[in-house]
Design a protein around this motif. Structure first.
Motif, PDB file in Angstrom:
ATOM      1  N   GLY A  10       0.759  -1.230   0.000  1.00 58.59           N
ATOM      2  CA  GLY A  10       0.000   0.000   0.000  1.00 58.59           C
ATOM      3  C   GLY A  10       0.791   1.283   0.000  1.00 58.59           C
ATOM      4  N   MET A  11       2.124   1.230  -0.076  1.00 52.92           N
ATOM      5  CA  MET A  11       2.905   2.463  -0.094  1.00 52.92           C
ATOM      6  C   MET A  11       4.057   2.314  -1.082  1.00 52.92           C
ATOM      7  N   ALA A  12       4.049   3.149  -2.115  1.00 54.39           N
ATOM      8  CA  ALA A  12       5.126   3.133  -3.093  1.00 54.39           C
ATOM      9  C   ALA A  12       6.306   3.946  -2.582  1.00 54.39           C
ATOM     10  N   THR A  13       7.465   3.758  -3.200  1.00 52.54           N
ATOM     11  CA  THR A  13       8.665   4.498  -2.818  1.00 52.54           C
ATOM     12  C   THR A  13       9.288   5.156  -4.036  1.00 52.54           C
ATOM     13  N   ASP A  51       2.983   1.163  10.236  1.00 49.79           N
ATOM     14  CA  ASP A  51       2.102   0.029   9.947  1.00 49.79           C
ATOM     15  C   ASP A  51       1.506   0.123   8.544  1.00 49.79           C
ATOM     16  N   GLN A  52       1.313   1.364   8.056  1.00 51.13           N
ATOM     17  CA  GLN A  52       0.749   1.580   6.726  1.00 51.13           C
ATOM     18  C   GLN A  52       1.806   1.559   5.629  1.00 51.13           C
ATOM     19  N   GLY A  53       3.052   1.264   5.991  1.00 49.79           N
ATOM     20  CA  GLY A  53       4.113   1.150   5.000  1.00 49.79           C
ATOM     21  C   GLY A  53       4.940   2.397   4.812  1.00 49.79           C
ATOM     22  N   GLU A 299      -6.421  10.005  13.868  1.00 45.62           N
ATOM     23  CA  GLU A 299      -7.544   9.911  12.930  1.00 45.62           C
ATOM     24  C   GLU A 299      -7.296  10.769  11.692  1.00 45.62           C
ATOM     25  N   GLN A 300      -6.771  11.985  11.894  1.00 47.61           N
ATOM     26  CA  GLN A 300      -6.472  12.847  10.752  1.00 47.61           C
ATOM     27  C   GLN A 300      -5.406  12.219   9.861  1.00 47.61           C
ATOM     28  N   LEU A 301      -4.389  11.651  10.484  1.00 50.91           N
ATOM     29  CA  LEU A 301      -3.325  11.020   9.709  1.00 50.91           C
ATOM     30  C   LEU A 301      -3.862   9.835   8.921  1.00 50.91           C
ATOM     31  N   ALA A 302      -4.683   9.004   9.556  1.00 52.48           N
ATOM     32  CA  ALA A 302      -5.242   7.835   8.879  1.00 52.48           C
ATOM     33  C   ALA A 302      -6.057   8.251   7.659  1.00 52.48           C
ATOM     34  N   ASP A 303      -6.832   9.332   7.800  1.00 52.72           N
ATOM     35  CA  ASP A 303      -7.652   9.810   6.688  1.00 52.72           C
ATOM     36  C   ASP A 303      -6.780  10.266   5.523  1.00 52.72           C
ATOM     37  N   ASN A 304      -5.697  10.983   5.814  1.00 57.04           N
ATOM     38  CA  ASN A 304      -4.821  11.458   4.745  1.00 57.04           C
ATOM     39  C   ASN A 304      -4.045  10.321   4.087  1.00 57.04           C
ATOM     40  N   LEU A 305      -3.612   9.354   4.881  1.00 52.44           N
ATOM     41  CA  LEU A 305      -2.903   8.202   4.312  1.00 52.44           C
ATOM     42  C   LEU A 305      -3.789   7.416   3.350  1.00 52.44           C
ATOM     43  N   ALA A 306      -5.090   7.466   3.574  1.00 50.48           N
ATOM     44  CA  ALA A 306      -6.022   6.730   2.716  1.00 50.48           C
ATOM     45  C   ALA A 306      -6.091   7.310   1.307  1.00 50.48           C
TER      46      ALA A 306
END
Length: 355
Positions: A10-13, A51-53, A299-306
């Motif tokens: 879920g996370m490119a580099t 955790d989200q990469g 919560e704000q971070l999770a929303d932006n990571l999405a």
């Protein structure tokens, strides 16, 4: 700029610059740590990001008066080290035990103080936080070169500089055999595209990456601020409506609201919030390697990571680019743009184009 998939889903580099490290396309900006976000809340953000990469952590010696670096250091020690994470920090404006400026004395003291707070042996990417007109850039580069040789930093970068300053840094580094910066960290978003005049072209020409801050324009591009009511409550502009370049009165313009209307329209088609569309547009811009997400809460971070999986249609990107265009100053940019659209020699016949 070559992109590769991270080992975490879920996370490119992307590589920073021509010889820098691989970093996640979304980075974690930690200016809130120790200021707007307490230690436990900061730990939760760091855990979520990894955790989200996510792999790219960005801080500075002045964030929270040094508290941000201390929190990251404590978190890193608790997890047994930074591992494969890429850690960036900045120096230029800190009081002792850092030092103000980009002189040899200032940089050495600031780097040593940051290493202590971060509890690491080396900083992966060290940004000079702004131009120092009192110090020859050759002195700054020589000092950074010595710190690279000493193993205290691995890559150098600059933040908050204009085009001629970037060119001065790069040309001096190449002429004298010093490390060339891998990145520049500017403000860049749909509401502030000023870097496109000189900074972005200089970075592209020199092979430097961008790691933009304020990708949501201080909250404006989330759509939470309106033309009719000044913000109040527990938001950045609610607590300080006159907050620097993000100030409510400065950005409460017809252009801003035209951008917001376009964001909402595109967002509704994708079933996404406007912030996701703003981040997707920024991620599509030339030279942008990693977008720095700053949040008060998990919560704000999770929303932006999405937002990381949203890909916009070409027509949607073009719409946002057009509606957010600030236009060109008449001279020299408008003048040169006009000339680039015509065959100057044919237009002028046998006349000389020199002035």
């Amino acid at each position: 700029m070559t992109q590769a998939k991270n080992s975490s889903p879920g996370m490119a580099t992307t590589a920073l610059g021509q010889a820098g490290p691989l970093v996640s396309r979304m980075g974690l900006g930690t200016m809130t740590f120790g200021a707007e976000t307490d230690e436990e809340g900061s730990f939760r953000q760091l855990d979520l990001f990894v955790d989200q990469g996510g792999t790219f952590l960005d801080t500075a010696d002045v964030y929270g008066g040094g508290a941000s670096e201390k929190i990251i250091g404590k978190w890193g020690r608790r997890r047994g080290g930074m591992g494969d994470l890429i850690l960036a920090t900045k120096g230029r404006f800190a009081p002792p035990p850092g030092s103000h400026g980009a002189s040899r004395r200032a940089i050495v003291r600031s780097v040593d103080a940051s290493l202590t707070r971060l509890q690491v042996e080396a900083i992966d990417v060290y940004f000079i936080h702004g131009w120092d007109r009192h110090t020859d850039v050759a002195e700054s580069l020589a000092t950074l070169d010595d710190l690279v040789s000493a193993g205290k930093i691995h890559n150098i970068a600059w933040s908050n500089v204009c085009g001629w300053q970037i060119q001065k840094i790069v040309s001096t580094a190449r002429a004298q055999g010093y490390p060339v910066p891998v990145a520049v960290q500017p403000q860049y978003n749909l509401l502030d595209r000023g870097i496109e005049l000189e900074v972005l072209p200089c970075c592209l020409e020199a092979g430097l990456s961008l790691t933009p801050w304020s990708p949501l324009g201080g909250g404006w591009l989330t759509g939470k601020y309106t033309a009719e009511a000044r913000p109040t409550g527990a938001t950045r502009l609610g607590e300080d409506p006159n907050r620097g370049v993000e100030a409510y009165d400065l950005r409460n313009t017809s252009r801003t609201h035209a951008v917001l209307d376009a964001l909402r329209s595109i967002a509704s088609r994708h079933g996404r919030p406007p912030a996701h569309v703003a981040l997707a547009w920024l991620g599509s811009r030339p030279g942008v390697a990693s977008i720095l997400l700053g949040a008060r809460t998990e919560e704000q971070l999770a929303d932006n990571l999405a937002a990381r999986d949203l890909v916009l249609e070409v027509s949607e990107l073009e719409t946002l680019t057009k509606v957010s265009s600030p236009g060109l100053p008449a001279y020299p940019y408008g003048f040169l743009e006009d000339w680039s659209q015509v065959d100057v020699w044919k237009t002028l016949g046998t006349q000389s184009v020199s002035r």
